[in-house]
Every structure is written in C-alpha cells, then in structure tokens.
Write a protein that holds these residues in place. Structure first.
Motif, PDB file in Angstrom:
ATOM      1  N   VAL A   7      -0.949   2.773  -3.321  1.00 53.62           N
ATOM      2  CA  VAL A   7      -2.334   2.967  -3.743  1.00 53.62           C
ATOM      3  C   VAL A   7      -3.154   1.904  -3.030  1.00 53.62           C
ATOM      4  N   SER A   8      -4.074   2.343  -2.190  1.00 55.41           N
ATOM      5  CA  SER A   8      -4.872   1.370  -1.439  1.00 55.41           C
ATOM      6  C   SER A   8      -5.730   0.545  -2.397  1.00 55.41           C
ATOM      7  N   GLU A   9      -6.078  -0.632  -1.965  1.00 55.97           N
ATOM      8  CA  GLU A   9      -6.901  -1.516  -2.789  1.00 55.97           C
ATOM      9  C   GLU A   9      -8.215  -0.834  -3.171  1.00 55.97           C
ATOM     10  N   ALA A  10      -8.777  -0.067  -2.249  1.00 56.95           N
ATOM     11  CA  ALA A  10     -10.039   0.622  -2.513  1.00 56.95           C
ATOM     12  C   ALA A  10      -9.892   1.705  -3.590  1.00 56.95           C
ATOM     13  N   ARG A  11      -8.702   2.306  -3.723  1.00 56.46           N
ATOM     14  CA  ARG A  11      -8.468   3.378  -4.710  1.00 56.46           C
ATOM     15  C   ARG A  11      -7.984   2.853  -6.057  1.00 56.46           C
ATOM     16  N   CYS A  12      -7.552   1.604  -6.098  1.00 59.52           N
ATOM     17  CA  CYS A  12      -7.009   1.037  -7.329  1.00 59.52           C
ATOM     18  C   CYS A  12      -8.158   0.772  -8.315  1.00 59.52           C
ATOM     19  N   PRO A  13      -8.091   1.374  -9.511  1.00 52.70           N
ATOM     20  CA  PRO A  13      -9.204   1.222 -10.453  1.00 52.70           C
ATOM     21  C   PRO A  13      -9.303  -0.182 -11.044  1.00 52.70           C
ATOM     22  N   ARG A  14     -10.521  -0.588 -11.311  1.00 54.57           N
ATOM     23  CA  ARG A  14     -10.783  -1.843 -12.011  1.00 54.57           C
ATOM     24  C   ARG A  14     -10.554  -1.621 -13.506  1.00 54.57           C
ATOM     25  N   PRO A  15     -10.457  -2.680 -14.314  1.00 51.63           N
ATOM     26  CA  PRO A  15     -10.255  -2.500 -15.755  1.00 51.63           C
ATOM     27  C   PRO A  15     -11.273  -1.520 -16.357  1.00 51.63           C
ATOM     28  N   GLY A  16     -10.743  -0.568 -17.125  1.00 53.62           N
ATOM     29  CA  GLY A  16     -11.566   0.470 -17.726  1.00 53.62           C
ATOM     30  C   GLY A  16     -11.786   1.670 -16.826  1.00 53.62           C
ATOM     31  N   GLY A  17     -11.305   1.588 -15.581  1.00 52.95           N
ATOM     32  CA  GLY A  17     -11.524   2.652 -14.610  1.00 52.95           C
ATOM     33  C   GLY A  17     -10.329   3.553 -14.437  1.00 52.95           C
ATOM     34  N   ARG A  18     -10.505   4.530 -13.579  1.00 53.37           N
ATOM     35  CA  ARG A  18      -9.453   5.500 -13.279  1.00 53.37           C
ATOM     36  C   ARG A  18      -9.626   6.011 -11.871  1.00 53.37           C
ATOM     37  N   ALA A  19      -8.562   6.559 -11.323  1.00 47.35           N
ATOM     38  CA  ALA A  19      -8.617   7.120  -9.968  1.00 47.35           C
ATOM     39  C   ALA A  19      -7.662   8.298  -9.888  1.00 47.35           C
ATOM     40  N   LEU A  20      -8.062   9.301  -9.126  1.00 45.83           N
ATOM     41  CA  LEU A  20      -7.197  10.438  -8.853  1.00 45.83           C
ATOM     42  C   LEU A  20      -6.502  10.167  -7.529  1.00 45.83           C
ATOM     43  N   ILE A  21      -5.179  10.144  -7.545  1.00 46.32           N
ATOM     44  CA  ILE A  21      -4.373   9.863  -6.362  1.00 46.32           C
ATOM     45  C   ILE A  21      -3.662  11.150  -5.964  1.00 46.32           C
TER      46      ILE A  21
END
Length: 108
Positions: A7-21
C-alpha cells in the motif's frame, strides 16, 4: 504461502480514514482506526455492495445497501457468528504497509 500487497504511502489512510485498494480483480477496504490498520474485502457478503463507503463507527462498518454492520477486526456481522466478511492482516515492515493475502484467498 502468503502474498503481501503493498500500500503506497499516498494510499494509506490517516486515522479515521479509509482507502479502497485494488488487487487483481478484488477490492480491499483499508481502514485506519486510531492508528490501527484493518483490512477487509470491499464486498458485503449479503449482496456484494461496497463496504469502503459505508458508515464507520469506531471499528464497525455499516453496509450502505442494507445496513448490515460488521466488526472490522473479526469480520463478523455484529451479534452473529454466521455471516462474515473476509478480513486480512496488515503488516508494517520498515515503515511500509502491506495487506497480507493467504495463498488460498488469492484471485486467479
């Protein structure tokens, strides 16, 4: 054998966040709950609706289609040991994030 999906750093969610991989033909939903990274299939086991965009309360995700609520740590539907969304370990190795997919779970 396992496969580690980076998971690239840009796609990694911050606390409280989410990402579709996206991984091959599979969508994985990655959540950051107070610094803990949790990964599940993006597809609800009921009728396949996306879970990534659902309502998030703590470590519980609610499917937007029919309101089913799943624990992100176990994958189980709340109050039921029957219905479960696949969940995957997340590893951080030397600052890099990986979602771990077991060999029998990989998509051909």
């Amino acid at each position: 054998m396992c496969r580690r999906i980076p998971v690239s750093e840009a796609r990694c969610p911050r606390p409280g966040g989410r990402a579709l991989i996206e991984f091959e033909d599979k969508g994985l939903a990655l959540f950051n709950i107070d610094g803990e990274l949790l990964a599940i299939d993006d597809s609800c086991p009921h009728q396949g609706a996306s879970l990534c965009g659902g309502r998030l309360e703590g470590r519980v995700i609610q499917c937007c289609a029919h309101g089913l609520r799943f624990d992100l740590r176990s994958g189980y539907l709340l109050n039921s040991p029957v219905l479960k969304v696949p969940c995957y370990p997340v590893e951080v190795i030397d600052g890099e994030v990986f979602i771990v997919i077991a060999a029998e779970e990989t998509v051909s």
